[in-house]
Design an enzyme around this catalytic site. Structure first.
Site, short mmCIF file in Angstrom:
data_model
loop_
_atom_site.label_atom_id
_atom_site.label_comp_id
_atom_site.label_asym_id
_atom_site.label_seq_id
_atom_site.Cartn_x
_atom_site.Cartn_y
_atom_site.Cartn_z
N HIS A 1 0.80 -1.24 0.00
CA HIS A 1 0.00 0.00 0.00
C HIS A 1 0.83 1.28 0.00
O HIS A 1 0.29 2.36 -0.13
CB HIS A 1 -0.93 0.03 1.22
CG HIS A 1 -0.22 0.39 2.50
ND1 HIS A 1 0.61 -0.48 3.14
CD2 HIS A 1 -0.22 1.52 3.23
CE1 HIS A 1 1.08 0.10 4.23
NE2 HIS A 1 0.61 1.31 4.31
N1 UDP Z 1 -3.65 -4.90 8.95
C1 UDP Z 1 -4.95 -5.34 9.21
N2 UDP Z 1 -5.71 -5.76 8.15
C2 UDP Z 1 -5.25 -5.77 6.87
C3 UDP Z 1 -3.94 -5.32 6.61
C4 UDP Z 1 -3.17 -4.87 7.67
O1 UDP Z 1 -5.40 -5.37 10.36
O2 UDP Z 1 -6.01 -6.16 5.97
C5 UDP Z 1 -2.84 -4.44 10.07
C6 UDP Z 1 -1.45 -5.02 10.16
O3 UDP Z 1 -1.48 -6.28 10.78
C7 UDP Z 1 -0.73 -3.98 10.99
C8 UDP Z 1 -1.36 -2.71 10.51
O4 UDP Z 1 -2.60 -3.06 9.90
O5 UDP Z 1 -1.00 -4.13 12.37
C9 UDP Z 1 -0.43 -2.08 9.53
O6 UDP Z 1 -1.04 -1.08 8.92
P1 UDP Z 1 -0.58 -0.54 7.49
O7 UDP Z 1 0.19 -1.59 6.80
O8 UDP Z 1 -1.80 0.00 6.85
O9 UDP Z 1 0.33 0.69 7.89
P2 UDP Z 1 1.86 0.85 8.24
O10 UDP Z 1 2.17 -0.10 9.37
O11 UDP Z 1 2.65 0.60 7.01
O12 UDP Z 1 1.96 2.27 8.69
#
Ligand code: UDP
Length: 356
Positions: free
Chosen positions: A203
């Site tokens: 993403h």
């Molecule tokens: N996550 C979730 N459902 C999904 C995809 C990701 O609950 O379908 C969770 C993942 O396990 C983690 C968090 O969302 O705890 C990460 O968010 P994201 O990847 O959107 O953001 P980033 O961590 O890159 O800021």
């Protein structure tokens, strides 16, 4: 003591869920939750409040789906109004989104203390909106809760000793969450796969906004999916971009809608390997003892790479495939890199005892 917590995006709900649960043990602390609306779909927002029993936001600002400038500007204006009315002692912010930055700017200009959870992380890539948000937030925060030693080192090398803020090594609240939710995990309904699978999420703007990078990642996933199932809970941003660019993915890749945290924990716990550009998921792979291939050129979680739990491959399909087949990951997942699950308690204890 009154805290206004500002959240807006999926990873912040997950982190705030853990801290809000811990806050219930502190009857003298009142928490008021503000949801900016940066993420607003049921499966990107509401489900986390429901499943993780996060108190309903007192304020839902409904500011999502705009350009960075419009979104951040409108958030500052709306959050300022909330802070003027609520007069909190602290504003609590998480991570590195536009909601984080907007809340930090609104609060610091009203001379309200900001506590930043996940402070000090750096990718050293100033093209990432997240990097800009975290640097500016750290600079105006009074308390900087760092999940790792590397994060403290980053702040020190940026001149922390000349700032007003104070940094604490708190550990990582996501580890608290992973430990708590492991036994509550639920297999996603109608997943329709049995046996080993790779769990992938994509993403980040650096991949989704660059057609050649995104196509190259999907080329690798398609090749891997010929041998091993690939499950891809697809972020709405990536789904829209795939549709706009007419990228057709074969049925070998199991695309599902974004899932709630209890389903996600099940997927992480049962997969054979994680392949992602997410920040949070890199650590969750480690918490659940899974190797991780990171589809980025840099990471904020350098200790995972240094200790060979994670390998950075960027977006090159050849590199992804070579690493998948040949890289020797460490299996020493008991290593204590993130504080062992006591971060929320450390953070709240520091907040309640902090003197101006
Ligand atoms: N996550 C979730 N459902 C999904 C995809 C990701 O609950 O379908 C969770 C993942 O396990 C983690 C968090 O969302 O705890 C990460 O968010 P994201 O990847 O959107 O953001 P980033 O961590 O890159 O800021």
């Amino acid at each position: 003591m009154k805290i206004v917590t500002v959240v807006g995006a999926r990873p912040q709900f997950i982190k705030a869920g853990t801290v809000s649960r811990e806050l219930l043990n502190y009857p003298n602390v009142e928490e008021v939750i503000v949801h900016t609306g940066q993420h607003y779909d049921q499966n990107m927002s509401d489900i986390f409040f429901e499943e993780m029993k996060i108190p309903k936001p007192t304020y839902s600002l409904g500011i999502g789906g705009k350009s960075h400038g419009a979104m951040t500007g409108q958030m500052i204006e709306s959050i300022e109004k909330v802070l003027v009315d609520e007069k909190p002692d602290w504003v609590l912010v998480y991570g590195d989104t536009n909601s984080t930055l907007a809340a930090s700017l609104a609060a610091s200009k009203l001379h309200i203390k900001v506590a930043h959870i996940e402070a000090g992380l750096r990718s050293f890539n100033m093209k990432m909106p997240e990097e800009i948000n975290r640097i500016l937030t750290d600079r105006v925060s009074s308390l900087l809760f760092c999940p790792t030693r590397a994060a403290i080192d980053n702040l020190e090398s940026e001149g922390l000793s000349f700032w007003d803020g104070e940094a604490f090594l708190s550990g990582d609240v996501m580890q608290d969450g992973a430990l708590f939710y492991k036994s509550l995990a639920i297999k996603p309904k109608n997943l329709g796969i049995e046996g080993p699978f790779i769990l992938s999420t994509i993403h980040r703007a650096e991949n989704t906004d660059d057609q050649s990078r995104l196509r190259s990642i999907f080329t690798a996933l398609e090749k891997l999916a010929l041998d091993t199932q690939v499950v891809l809970p697809l972020h709405p941003r990536t789904r829209n971009i795939i549709a706009n660019w007419g990228i057709n993915l074969s049925k070998n890749i199991k695309i599902i809608d974004p899932v709630g945290y209890l389903n996600m924990v099940w997927l992480i716990d049962h997969c054979k390997l994680v392949m992602t550009d997410s920040g949070g998921l890199q650590k969750e792979a480690f918490f659940f003892a899974k190797p991780c291939i990171t589809l980025r050129d840099e990471t904020e979680w350098v200790e995972l790479v240094e200790n060979k739990f994670n390998v950075l491959v960027g977006a090159s399909s050849e590199k992804i495939l070579t690493c998948y087949h040949n890289f020797h990951f460490s299996s020493d997942f008991k290593m204590n890199l993130y504080g062992g699950g006591h971060a929320a308690k450390n953070i709240i204890n520091t907040l309640v005892t902090y003197e101006n």
